[in-house]
Design an enzyme around this catalytic site. Sequence first.
Site, PDB file in Angstrom:
ATOM      1  N   LYS A   1      45.242  44.107  31.537  1.00  0.00           N
ATOM      2  CA  LYS A   1      44.692  43.787  32.861  1.00  0.00           C
ATOM      3  C   LYS A   1      45.849  43.484  33.809  1.00  0.00           C
ATOM      4  CE  LYS A   1      40.493  41.235  33.949  1.00  0.00           C
ATOM      5  NZ  LYS A   1      39.791  39.983  33.623  1.00  0.00           N
TER       6      LYS A   1
HETATM    7  O1  G3P Z   1      35.705  38.271  35.547  1.00  0.00           O
HETATM    8  C1  G3P Z   1      36.316  37.462  36.482  1.00  0.00           C
HETATM    9  C2  G3P Z   1      35.807  36.101  36.356  1.00  0.00           C
HETATM   10  O2  G3P Z   1      36.210  35.489  35.179  1.00  0.00           O
HETATM   11  C3  G3P Z   1      36.008  35.247  37.534  1.00  0.00           C
HETATM   12  O3  G3P Z   1      34.810  34.603  37.681  1.00  0.00           O
HETATM   13  O4  G3P Z   1      33.202  32.990  38.507  1.00  0.00           O
HETATM   14  O5  G3P Z   1      35.637  32.383  38.370  1.00  0.00           O
HETATM   15  O6  G3P Z   1      34.840  33.970  40.079  1.00  0.00           O
HETATM   16  P1  G3P Z   1      34.615  33.416  38.722  1.00  0.00           P
END
Ligand code: G3P
Length: 264
Positions: free
Chosen positions: A92
């Site tokens: 990634k």
């Molecule tokens: O896949 C990306 C994720 O882990 C980020 O999620 O909810 O922290 O924006 P969030």
Amino acid sequence: MKIFIDSAKLTEIEEAYRCGVCDGVTTNPSLIKAAASEGGSDLEEYIKKILTTARGTPVSLEVTEYTFEGMVAQGRKLYKKFNPVAENVYIKIPVNPSFEGEGGREFEGISAIRVLAGDGIPINCTLIFTPEQALMAAKAGARIVSPFAGRIDDLIRKRAEVKFEKADYFPTEGLEGFDDDGVVSGIDLVAQIVEIFDSHGIEAEVLAASLRGSRQVRDAALAGADIATIPMYVMRDMLVHPKTREGMRGFLEDTIPEYAALGE
Ligand code: G3P
């Protein structure tokens, strides 16, 4: 649409695979941090267990370096160390790892993608917030591009000065009068990328990330996302409905012993 689990916690990953709905895993440094207490002292072995659990399906491991040279070197090392375990590692790479005030480093993410993809390493390009970033990432050779839907919703709600909790539903059509450079919601971002990729025959898969609710997963599927990566609490929510519970209670109450005995 494929379903990935957005977690580095082995217990969650095992559960998602056990129930048969999981097509892959995404991790990032924050998710690794959240899993570290469960992982114990040997992080390398812990990651290997994740790879084995997900055997046959992609697992994204993110670089922590943020220069072109650093990301290429670390991406190669991570791939060499971990891909032989189950042949399922995606590296990634952030689309643009530069920080504020650091003009001139904007191309380092996509340049690293170009080099690593050239080595034959499958790349998931992360931290995508515009269709143009997705286009550049795919052109550079990323196999997956990851728009962060929930975080765009956060941005738009903040601009609109709307009070919200992280998991609150945000509609695809957004809030009248508010957008982020023509993107009205996280799901709109996903939909725009899907449309661009479809109309130009771009093969990279669109992975809707940063999803915080079950209805948002539905919206991602309706928008044509190839993949949705979903935290465990959202996966659970996707199965819950009060009428399912009520119906279940009714069936249980109505079960006559003769019928139950047939399955014993
Ligand atoms: O896949 C990306 C994720 O882990 C980020 O999620 O909810 O922290 O924006 P969030």
